[in-house]
Design an enzyme around this catalytic site. Structure first.
Site, PDB file in Angstrom:
ATOM      1  CG  LEU A   1     -29.242 -26.733  -9.668  1.00  0.00           C
ATOM      2  CD1 LEU A   1     -29.717 -25.535  -9.139  1.00  0.00           C
ATOM      3  CD2 LEU A   1     -30.386 -28.030  -9.503  1.00  0.00           C
TER       4      LEU A   1
ATOM      5  CE  LYS B   1     -15.752 -24.170 -13.169  1.00  0.00           C
ATOM      6  NZ  LYS B   1     -16.282 -23.072 -12.514  1.00  0.00           N
TER       7      LYS B   1
ATOM      8  CG  ASP C   1     -17.372 -19.602 -14.239  1.00  0.00           C
ATOM      9  OD1 ASP C   1     -18.502 -20.000 -14.272  1.00  0.00           O
ATOM     10  OD2 ASP C   1     -16.264 -20.266 -13.764  1.00  0.00           O
TER      11      ASP C   1
END
Length: 294
Positions: A21, A71, A107
């Site tokens: 998204l 990551k 994050d």
């Protein structure tokens, strides 16, 4: 949005990444700002990561986000990694510098953003974190940034819990961090000021399950903040049950928006229209999308 010969390139790298998204919310913000950028999905297989980074530098890409499985594995390829990202052991935002690619982790900023608006004194707060994977590392770092007194991490694998605790021992965070077997949750829930679910329990399609048992749910005190990093469905079973106990509930959509806004701020130095990013995703998810992943 008009793509020109001068359009600057941003994106999200993952494998798979077609479900992401991030292009939706970033391009909405870019359009609102009137910037000549475009944000695209970058499907990069794990074994092609190194050559992908070389190629992206060659075409002048400004920066990109990283999602599963890149990551952690991206870190050896970066010329510079922020102290925060090293402490967490994961990078989710990358941009080019004169030295090469530079990486950090937004994050943590995304996780704590909704909590910072609540006007709480976190100095005496006890945090209960459900799960000990990558997302839990951002939660631990975020709880430390808030100034929380105690961070308790619960998991099902004694070996993984021990590794998790060991990884923080050289950090000041290690002094306030403890790890616990999942079976000991019942005794901790009632004393928690903030409960965070970092597990996939309750995610689409298994929407009728919760990481907490009925007895554990009943132990949630009124006014406790219960934060589920899952944002599909909205609300999750956990948040529905917690709200019935008088808890203040937060889902993962805000973390998704805020970490994205923090990354876009790094790349563009602009004042990011977070409300537009949030509204774009809410409208999209309300329209039937069931994607549970960044």
């Amino acid at each position: 949005m008009n793509i020109t010969g001068r359009t600057k390139l941003l994106g999200v790298m993952g494998h798979p990444v077609t479900h992401s998204l991030s292009p939706l919310m970033h391009n909405a913000a870019i359009a609102a700002l009137g910037l000549d950028y475009v944000y695209v999905a970058l499907p990069i297989a794990p074994e092609r990561l190194g050559e992908a980074l070389t190629g992206l530098a060659a075409i002048g890409m400004v920066g990109f986000n990283l999602t599963i499985p890149h990551k952690q594995t991206v870190m050896p390829y970066l010329a510079e990694v922020s102290d925060l990202a090293r402490a967490i052991g994961a990078v989710n935002t990358v941009w080019r510098t004169e030295a090469g690619w530079h990486g950090t982790n937004t994050d943590v900023a995304g996780f704590i953003a909704p909590l910072q608006t609540m006007g709480r004194d976190w100095s005496q707060a006890t945090v209960v974190c459900l799960g000990n994977g990558g997302a839990a590392r951002a939660v631990v770092a975020g709880a430390d940034q808030l100034g929380c007194r105690s961070i308790q991490v619960f998991g099902r694998s004694p070996e993984k819990l021990a590794q998790f605790q060991q990884s923080w021992q050289s950090s000041p965070i290690g002094a306030k961090l403890s790890v616990h077997a999942w079976g000991d949750l019942a005794g901790a829930i009632g004393a928690a000021d903030l409960i965070v679910n970092t597990t996939p329990i309750g995610m689409q399609p298994n929407v009728d399950v919760s990481p907490l048992s009925p007895a554990e749910t009943l132990a949630i005190r009124s006014g406790t903040i219960v934060y589920d990093l899952i944002y599909v469905p909205r609300p999750t079973q956990l948040l529905q049950q917690a709200q019935s106990q008088g808890a203040i509930v937060v889902d993962g959509l805000e973390m998704l928006v805020q970490q994205g806004a923090a990354a876009l701020r790094i790349w563009t130095a602009a004042d990011i229209p977070i409300g537009i990013m949030r509204q774009t995703l809410e409208q999209h998810l309300g329209g039937g999308s069931r994607s549970p992943v960044k």
